[in-house]
Design an enzyme around this catalytic site. Structure first.
Site, PDB file in Angstrom:
ATOM      1  N   ASP A  68       0.665  -1.110   0.220  1.00  0.00           N
ATOM      2  CA  ASP A  68       0.161  -0.047  -0.024  1.00  0.00           C
ATOM      3  C   ASP A  68       0.768   1.221  -0.082  1.00  0.00           C
ATOM      4  O   ASP A  68       1.261   1.546   1.087  1.00  0.00           O
ATOM      5  CB  ASP A  68      -0.791   0.035   1.368  1.00  0.00           C
ATOM      6  CG  ASP A  68      -2.026   1.195   1.324  1.00  0.00           C
ATOM      7  OD1 ASP A  68      -1.788   2.050   0.546  1.00  0.00           O
ATOM      8  OD2 ASP A  68      -2.874   0.842   1.960  1.00  0.00           O
ATOM      9  N   GLU A 132       8.864  -2.842  -8.690  1.00  0.00           N
ATOM     10  CA  GLU A 132       9.739  -2.173  -7.621  1.00  0.00           C
ATOM     11  C   GLU A 132      11.071  -1.293  -8.285  1.00  0.00           C
ATOM     12  O   GLU A 132      11.055  -0.144  -7.893  1.00  0.00           O
ATOM     13  CB  GLU A 132      10.313  -3.020  -6.593  1.00  0.00           C
ATOM     14  CG  GLU A 132       9.123  -3.626  -5.876  1.00  0.00           C
ATOM     15  CD  GLU A 132       8.572  -4.885  -6.364  1.00  0.00           C
ATOM     16  OE1 GLU A 132       7.730  -5.447  -5.530  1.00  0.00           O
ATOM     17  OE2 GLU A 132       8.610  -5.255  -7.523  1.00  0.00           O
TER      18      GLU A 132
END
Length: 253
Positions: A68, A132
């Protein structure tokens, strides 16, 4: 059970867990980790009837989008990665068969749930990605599970490219075990076979396999250290905050 981030159904030895944070892309937060852990605890302990299968599902358009980022951007301290790593580790060792049913997008930590599952069923519209590095991170905690599942080089390539792969590509590299359309049909077929297996036998087998491929224990401490360092980096946190607030990647003007 009173749950905020999941919907759960128990039926004849099968537990179906649906990520239920659609407004947040089914992203992972501390509450979700706690709730899945509690459900898993019940599955392990229930004896009448014994739970032998745990099914993880998401929404039609997103299985799980990862961590999140909004919570990360609004917090002054990074989250502790160990509870999530421990949850994934527990999925690989629990005396029940874990099945991820993936529709839509699985990204970052969502791929962690997939890689930690015993069986992965993909809908033809599913995608799997590790985004990422776009933010100056890398999937430190996901990688031991992913390497265990698909091998070093394939995990390395998926991490570097940062682009989602299709369900067909996931099947080809071993990230998915079966590609079904509709995926619910494939799930029913799997459940018809798997529900006959004994819980004790499943537990003994998974314990043996865990010891055979012990990368998950070996790499736990380095993975947690790397994750903590990455999420403590001010530049990384600024990249995340900019994305949350402006929807811009670091190189975008």
């Amino acid at each position: 059970m009173t749950l905020e981030t999941l919907s759960v159904e128990f039926d004849a030895g099968i537990c179906r867990v649906r990520f239920d944070r659609a407004e947040a892309g089914n992203t992972i937060n501390a509450k979700m980790i706690d709730e899945i852990s509690a459900v898993l605890q019940r599955c392990e302990e229930q004896t009448s009837p014994p739970i032998t299968i745990l099914v993880l599902e998401g929404a039609p358009d997103v299985f799980c989008a990862g961590g999140d980022f909004e919570a990360t951007a609004s917090s002054t301290e990074p989250d502790d990665p160990e509870p999530l790593y421990n949850l994934w580790l527990r999925l690989t060792q629990a005396p029940l068969i874990t099945i991820s049913v993936v529709k839509g997008r699985a990204n970052a930590g969502g791929v962690g749930f997939v890689a930690a599952s015993d069986i992965v069923l993909a809908d033809e519209g599913a995608t799997f990605g590790l985004s990422e590095l776009l933010f100056g991170l890398f999937p430190a905690c996901v990688l031991p599970f992913l390497i265990r599942r698909i091998g070093f080089q394939k995990a390395h390539y998926l991490t570097l490219m940062t682009r989602p792969i299709t369900a067909e590509e996931a099947l080809s590299c071993g990230l998915a075990d079966a590609l079904e359309s509709p995926v619910e049909t494939g799930l029913r077929q799997h459940l018809l076979r798997l529900r006959h297996l004994d819980k004790t036998a499943i537990g003994r087998y998974k314990n043996y396999m865990s010891e055979t491929a012990d990368i998950l224990h070996q790499r736990k401490a380095p993975a947690l250290d790397a994750n903590r360092a990455l999420f403590s980096d001010p530049k990384v946190r600024a990249n995340i905050s900019r994305y949350v607030n402006e929807m811009k990647l670091p190189w975008e003007k």
